[in-house]
Every structure is written in C-alpha cells, then in structure tokens.
Design an enzyme around this catalytic site. Structure first.
Site, PDB file in Angstrom:
ATOM      1  CG  ASP A 238      10.412  30.272  15.297  1.00  0.00           C
ATOM      2  OD1 ASP A 238       9.558  30.265  16.211  1.00  0.00           O
ATOM      3  OD2 ASP A 238      11.517  29.723  15.394  1.00  0.00           O
ATOM      4  CG  ASP A 251      12.423  26.285  14.261  1.00  0.00           C
ATOM      5  OD1 ASP A 251      11.631  27.067  14.812  1.00  0.00           O
ATOM      6  OD2 ASP A 251      12.867  25.268  14.824  1.00  0.00           O
ATOM      7  CE  LYS A 253      14.406  25.067  17.022  1.00  0.00           C
ATOM      8  NZ  LYS A 253      13.329  24.962  18.045  1.00  0.00           N
TER       9      LYS A 253
END
EC number: 3.1.-.-
Length: 341
Positions: A238, A251, A253
């Site tokens: 990412d 990352d 989420k």
C-alpha cells in the site's frame, strides 16, 4: 443429717415407690412448635422414581468450555442445520524455518538514495506470473482454526442474508476497501489536488485515519509491486513512508469491528513483514525498511487503530512468514506430483 437419711430409708421401703428419670424437656423458639401446624413438603407426594433419570442428569451436569463440536450443535439448534466443515485439530507447535533467510539486507542503506525526484513516490506495476503472491501464500496456508472460524462466519452470514445477500455484502466490502485505498493514494500522492482531498474527507474511513495521517510524511512508494529475488514471491504494498520519523511499510485495512490489538489483525503482520523483506532484497528499491505499520480504519469515522511494528517485532513475524512460505512450497510440490501427466 441423720434425720434426712431416715426419711430416705422410709421412702424406699414404701410400697409402689420408684424413682424414674424425669422426661427430657426441650425448649424451642421455632414458630412451628408454638401452636402452628408443621408445613407439608410439597415434593413429598411426587413420584420420585418417575423423574429419577431427570434428576440425575441435572445434578450430574457441569458447565464445559465451548468446543467446535458444541458450537456446531448450538448453531444447529438456533439456526437449523448448516454445511459443516471439519473441526480444527490442535496445531503443532511452531518450529524453526529450515531454510533461514535474513530479513534485513546489510548491503542496503536504511536511508533512501536521493537519485531521481524524491517527491515522486515509486509505483511499480505488479507483473503476475508463475511466482506466488504474498496473499496467495497466506490463503493457502491458513491454520485449521482460521479455516474453521472463517467458514463458520460465512455460514452464519448466509443464513442471515441468503446466498445472494452474502454475495452482495462481500462485493460491497471489496468495493469500499478499493475506494478507501484510492482515496488514500490521492491524499498521499503529490499529484493529488486539493479538491480531491476535500472530497475524500467525506468518507468515514478517511475521517478515521486523520490522526494517523498527521504523523505520515516522506512517502517513498504507493501501490507499488515488490519481489523477493531470492525467496521468489511478489506482492503489492500500500505505502512506504515515514511514520513518526521511522520508515515503515504501511498497510491500510478496513474493519466493521474494533481491532485495538495487533493480535486482532490475524495474518496482517505476516503480510507486512513479507513486504519488508521483499523491499530489502528488491533491486528496484535503493533503500531498506526495518519497521511496519498496520492501520485499521472504521466506516463510522471512529479513530483508527495504528499497530506499529519495530525491527524486533518484524523479526519475530519474519520467522513465522518463512514457515508459511515453506509450508506453501511443500503443498505446491505435493500437488504437482499428484497431477496426472
């Protein structure tokens, strides 16, 4: 004294005289002994033999910890029969990777090389081929417990929403996650316009991560592919940026439930550390990373939970990732052998 003894001899010699112990008198404050009738036991007339089995079963019952089998029985009672998957077996203790490979690369600098424009983050497209992705490795090597609870959640959702409703639900979740990542890319990219950034602020997920974004700077890569040249796996990360002054693989989420602890993020730490290791051994990246960050955002805009992974924690998860990678290779080899020519 003599007179008293004489009287006693006369009494003993009297006809029909006997000395018996006086009756034992009991004094009680109980109301039942003060004129009231004794209450009759209402269970005295119950046919005890008829209900003896029931009494024994009730008295012998002891609460036990929930097991996969008892959960299935509970679900069947509450929701009706469902498609059952195999109950998980106790997982073997984690071992040591047979083929150890270092997470960090001593030949790379921690600080990025300033060649090129540092203001333009790397965005290398992912080339899909025979090399497995990080996501595939993790999916193919889930533990029995993970598979069990994932299948159980799926069955419950289908019972509640139906097959079509569940398909629509998963499609919407995927779309929301995609839009969230696109919005973050627009915000973190130097090419992003102020108009786009203002529009993205309307998203609950973006509002959720605002306090995290304040600590993010120096973006090095966005939605960029990585490949571990020695261990032969690929992935699409990412973001790589500084978080509170430390270079991290970030990352992003989304979640409907709070995940305040890193253990709530399941295999996400393995995914992050796999990207860290890949960057450190990918020639496309002139720098290496030693930290990771998992950010869990919420649709209602409540503050996201950032889970920082320092070098020591990354090293711990790296060992687990190597074990999963070895397990994947073993399964892949076994499947290839079983395939007909």
């Amino acid at each position: 004294m003599k007179a008293f003894q004489t009287i006693c001899r006369q009494l003993r010699s009297s006809k029909g005289f006997s000395i018996e112990p006086a009756p034992h008198v009991v004094f009680s404050t109980s109301s039942s002994l003060c004129g009231r009738k004794k209450k009759v036991n209402p269970y005295g007339e119950v046919d005890q033999e008829k209900y003896s089995d029931l009494v024994k079963s009730v008295l012998s019952f002891r609460g036990q910890a929930q097991t996969p089998e008892s959960l299935f029985e509970e679900d069947a009672l509450l929701y009706g029969p469902v498609s059952k998957c195999k109950a998980p077996k106790q997982d073997e203790e984690a071992g040591v990777p047979r083929n150890w490979f270092p997470l960090f690369n001593p030949e790379k600098s921690i600080k990025p090389n300033v060649t090129g424009d540092p203001a333009i983050p790397l965005k290398i497209p992912l080339q899909r081929g025979m090399i497995p992705s990080v996501t595939r490795v993790l999916q193919q090597t889930m533990t029995a417990e993970q598979i069990f609870y994932l299948e159980r959640w799926k069955q419950r959702m289908i019972l509640e929403l139906g097959e079509d409703g569940f398909a629509e639900y998963t499609s919407n979740m995927f779309l929301q996650g995609k839009q969230f990542h696109e919005a973050l890319e627009s915000i973190l990219s130097p090419q992003g316009t102020l108009k786009n950034r203002d529009e993205n602020l309307e998203s609950g997920y973006i509002q959720s991560v605002q306090h995290v974004l304040k600590d993010v700077s120096g973006v090095r890569a966005l939605e960029s592919a990585v490949q571990h040249e020695a261990l032969k796996y690929v992935g699409l990360l990412d973001c790589v940026a500084d978080y509170q002054g430390k270079l991290c693989v970030i990352d992003w989420k989304t979640s409907e439930k709070p995940k305040p602890f890193i253990r709530n993020t399941f295999d996400n730490p393995l995914q992050v550390v796999a990207y860290v290791g890949a960057i450190n051994h990918d020639a496309n990246y002139s720098f290496q990373v030693q930290c990771g960050l998992i950010v869990v955002a919420y649709k209602d805009g409540s503050p996201a939970h950032p889970h920082f992974m320092d070098a020591e924690l990354c090293s711990q998860y790296w060992a687990k990732w190597l074990l999963r990678l070895e397990e994947y290779r073993k399964k892949e080899k076994s499947q290839n052998i079983q395939k007909p020519d």
